[in-house]
Design a protein around this motif. Sequence first.
Motif, mmCIF file in Angstrom:
data_model
loop_
_atom_site.group_PDB
_atom_site.id
_atom_site.type_symbol
_atom_site.label_atom_id
_atom_site.label_comp_id
_atom_site.label_asym_id
_atom_site.label_seq_id
_atom_site.Cartn_x
_atom_site.Cartn_y
_atom_site.Cartn_z
ATOM 1 N N PRO A 156 14.293 19.768 -22.908
ATOM 2 C CA PRO A 156 14.336 21.198 -22.573
ATOM 3 C C PRO A 156 13.972 21.417 -21.113
ATOM 4 C CG PRO A 156 12.333 20.687 -23.801
ATOM 5 C CD PRO A 156 13.182 19.440 -23.814
ATOM 6 N N VAL A 157 14.585 22.395 -20.488
ATOM 7 C CA VAL A 157 14.253 22.775 -19.109
ATOM 8 C C VAL A 157 13.772 24.220 -19.162
ATOM 9 C CG1 VAL A 157 15.070 22.979 -16.747
ATOM 10 C CG2 VAL A 157 15.998 21.182 -18.223
ATOM 11 N N HIS A 158 12.498 24.423 -18.822
ATOM 12 C CA HIS A 158 11.854 25.705 -19.082
ATOM 13 C C HIS A 158 11.949 26.711 -17.937
ATOM 14 C CE1 HIS A 158 9.723 22.582 -21.531
ATOM 15 N NE2 HIS A 158 9.998 23.449 -22.474
ATOM 16 N N ARG A 159 11.855 26.235 -16.699
ATOM 17 C CA ARG A 159 11.828 27.127 -15.544
ATOM 18 C C ARG A 159 12.656 26.520 -14.415
ATOM 19 N NH1 ARG A 159 9.745 29.354 -19.194
ATOM 20 N NH2 ARG A 159 7.768 30.517 -19.255
ATOM 21 N N TYR A 160 12.975 27.353 -13.411
ATOM 22 C CA TYR A 160 13.721 26.859 -12.257
ATOM 23 C C TYR A 160 13.153 27.435 -10.972
ATOM 24 C CZ TYR A 160 16.102 31.389 -11.885
ATOM 25 O OH TYR A 160 16.384 32.729 -11.722
ATOM 26 N N ILE A 161 13.424 26.732 -9.872
ATOM 27 C CA ILE A 161 13.161 27.220 -8.524
ATOM 28 C C ILE A 161 14.392 26.884 -7.691
ATOM 29 C CG2 ILE A 161 11.769 26.966 -6.432
ATOM 30 C CD1 ILE A 161 9.442 26.140 -8.236
ATOM 31 N N ILE A 162 14.893 27.857 -6.951
ATOM 32 C CA ILE A 162 16.025 27.639 -6.043
ATOM 33 C C ILE A 162 15.533 27.880 -4.623
ATOM 34 C CG2 ILE A 162 18.374 28.336 -5.427
ATOM 35 C CD1 ILE A 162 18.608 29.530 -8.263
ATOM 36 N N LEU A 163 15.746 26.906 -3.758
ATOM 37 C CA LEU A 163 15.287 26.984 -2.369
ATOM 38 C C LEU A 163 16.439 26.683 -1.435
ATOM 39 C CD1 LEU A 163 12.959 26.954 -0.162
ATOM 40 C CD2 LEU A 163 12.883 24.489 -0.566
ATOM 41 N N ASP A 164 16.657 27.539 -0.431
ATOM 42 C CA ASP A 164 17.698 27.202 0.540
ATOM 43 C C ASP A 164 17.105 26.354 1.663
ATOM 44 O OD1 ASP A 164 16.643 28.862 2.604
ATOM 45 O OD2 ASP A 164 17.819 30.577 1.934
ATOM 46 N N PHE A 165 17.980 25.748 2.451
ATOM 47 C CA PHE A 165 17.537 24.773 3.439
ATOM 48 C C PHE A 165 16.747 25.407 4.573
ATOM 49 C CE2 PHE A 165 21.337 22.024 2.062
ATOM 50 C CZ PHE A 165 20.587 21.496 1.027
ATOM 51 N N ASN A 166 17.013 26.672 4.838
ATOM 52 C CA ASN A 166 16.248 27.345 5.874
ATOM 53 C C ASN A 166 14.770 27.411 5.499
ATOM 54 O OD1 ASN A 166 16.262 28.724 8.428
ATOM 55 N ND2 ASN A 166 15.909 30.630 7.308
ATOM 56 N N GLY A 167 14.499 27.699 4.241
ATOM 57 C CA GLY A 167 13.127 27.724 3.774
ATOM 58 C C GLY A 167 12.480 26.355 3.818
ATOM 59 N N PHE A 168 13.237 25.327 3.493
ATOM 60 C CA PHE A 168 12.725 23.955 3.558
ATOM 61 C C PHE A 168 12.275 23.611 4.974
ATOM 62 C CE2 PHE A 168 13.538 19.489 4.508
ATOM 63 C CZ PHE A 168 12.824 18.837 3.512
ATOM 64 N N LYS A 169 13.103 23.945 5.946
ATOM 65 C CA LYS A 169 12.745 23.648 7.335
ATOM 66 C C LYS A 169 11.497 24.397 7.754
ATOM 67 C CE LYS A 169 16.757 24.803 9.100
ATOM 68 N NZ LYS A 169 17.824 25.038 10.106
ATOM 69 N N LYS A 170 11.421 25.649 7.397
ATOM 70 C CA LYS A 170 10.315 26.472 7.870
ATOM 71 C C LYS A 170 8.978 26.059 7.275
ATOM 72 C CE LYS A 170 12.998 30.520 9.204
ATOM 73 N NZ LYS A 170 13.289 31.950 8.964
ATOM 74 N N ILE A 171 8.946 25.665 6.004
ATOM 75 C CA ILE A 171 7.667 25.282 5.417
ATOM 76 C C ILE A 171 7.154 23.995 6.044
ATOM 77 C CG2 ILE A 171 8.512 23.901 3.474
ATOM 78 C CD1 ILE A 171 5.630 26.464 3.400
ATOM 79 N N ILE A 172 8.048 23.078 6.411
ATOM 80 C CA ILE A 172 7.606 21.853 7.087
ATOM 81 C C ILE A 172 7.086 22.183 8.477
ATOM 82 C CG2 ILE A 172 8.455 19.704 8.132
ATOM 83 C CD1 ILE A 172 10.002 19.169 5.643
ATOM 84 N N ASP A 173 7.739 23.104 9.172
ATOM 85 C CA ASP A 173 7.251 23.501 10.492
ATOM 86 C C ASP A 173 5.889 24.191 10.393
ATOM 87 O OD1 ASP A 173 9.422 22.482 11.862
ATOM 88 O OD2 ASP A 173 10.559 24.355 11.793
ATOM 89 N N LEU A 174 5.655 24.939 9.332
ATOM 90 C CA LEU A 174 4.384 25.645 9.177
ATOM 91 C C LEU A 174 3.198 24.688 9.038
ATOM 92 C CD1 LEU A 174 5.299 28.643 6.851
ATOM 93 C CD2 LEU A 174 4.363 28.781 9.156
ATOM 94 N N VAL A 175 3.426 23.500 8.464
ATOM 95 C CA VAL A 175 2.326 22.540 8.343
ATOM 96 C C VAL A 175 2.293 21.577 9.529
ATOM 97 C CG1 VAL A 175 2.355 22.688 5.833
ATOM 98 C CG2 VAL A 175 3.657 20.872 6.953
ATOM 99 N N GLY A 176 3.134 21.804 10.533
ATOM 100 C CA GLY A 176 3.100 20.977 11.734
ATOM 101 C C GLY A 176 3.967 19.744 11.682
ATOM 102 N N GLY A 177 4.933 19.698 10.750
ATOM 103 C CA GLY A 177 5.807 18.538 10.644
ATOM 104 C C GLY A 177 5.210 17.456 9.761
#
Length: 356
Positions: free
Chosen positions: A183-204
């Motif tokens: 069974p798959v209970h929940r989902y999260i959808i993330l676009d690539f722009n968000g992926f880049k920004k969260i890595i930049d927020l922690v300093g790479g």
Amino acid sequence: MAQTLSSSPRSASAGRYYRLFAVILLASTLLSTWLGIAVVMAARAQRWRAMAGGEQPRTGPLGLPPISEVGRMLNPIEWLSPAPAWPVPGRLNLLVLGVDRRPEEKEIPVRSDGIMLIGLDPISNTISVLSIPRDLYVPIPGLEERGISQNRINTACFYGDYYQRGGCGELSKQTVAYNFGVPVHRYIILDFNGFKKIIDLVGGVDVDVPRTIVDNAYPTDDYRTERLVIPAGRIHMDGELALKYVRTRHADSDFGRLKRQQQVLMALRAKILSLQTLPQIPEILRALGDSVQTDLTIPEMLAIAQFARGVPEERIRLLTVEPSMVRSWQTPSGAAVLIPNRQALAALMEAFNWER
């Protein structure tokens, strides 16, 4: 990163730290930047109305609650003691989808470019992360009346939106559940722009690149290509480079991409655990915008966070669909796809479920 929680007064800087505790803990322990981002973005206005018993909440930028309210709702003092109820009986399986959706394509159905199934089991105290190749050719349930019986697994995201079958997340959940037998209970959808920004927020992040990567046709945002070269060795990557590292496939294959995606997530986990100071909530909200969709609620996320912090690294298992588990095939229309070996997938899911 362990902290002793108390109700005694804290300094302003400590307060900001604790307000981000749930976000960072979830991201670091689950090895997924997508999960950390979802903790914040799930605090959208409709969630707040439900949690406020139908009262109309005050709103701030982007239609979200005021920053002070976000901090209060994510404060582990209030939410982690007592622990929120676990979302489902036993194992929780969460589908994480990365989509290549450009800003001008917000209303256009797209395919998922990265697919991960994450299992969280409070009974066996384990976490499993399974990476699934996007070209896996499988049945997609519920589309027979549309003349569609099978297609690449990443098209479930597109069809879910295009045919209004519950949207990208819902049809993708059904498709993964149907083909992987859980069974798959929940989902999260993330676009690539968000992926880049969260890595930049922690300093790479720092990544050990095992061999030089050369991709002479890496796709760019303007629908052209460029030559990408990433030298071997320990490389400090910002969000842009990290995204290129996990997306490139011309230098090896989609199977190489799956390994690199997990490698970057491990590097992100290590970086977050080493941080002395953390991004503030306003920065995260401004950075993420509409980059995340999820059907997780805030209490569910915090329940996951409290469980996940107690799972040791040796109880976190990284898995991928390997080349030996599939065979290459060309469809009548000429598309190159991967046909799964069902017996091999069954054995893989036994590992996913640990010793249950």
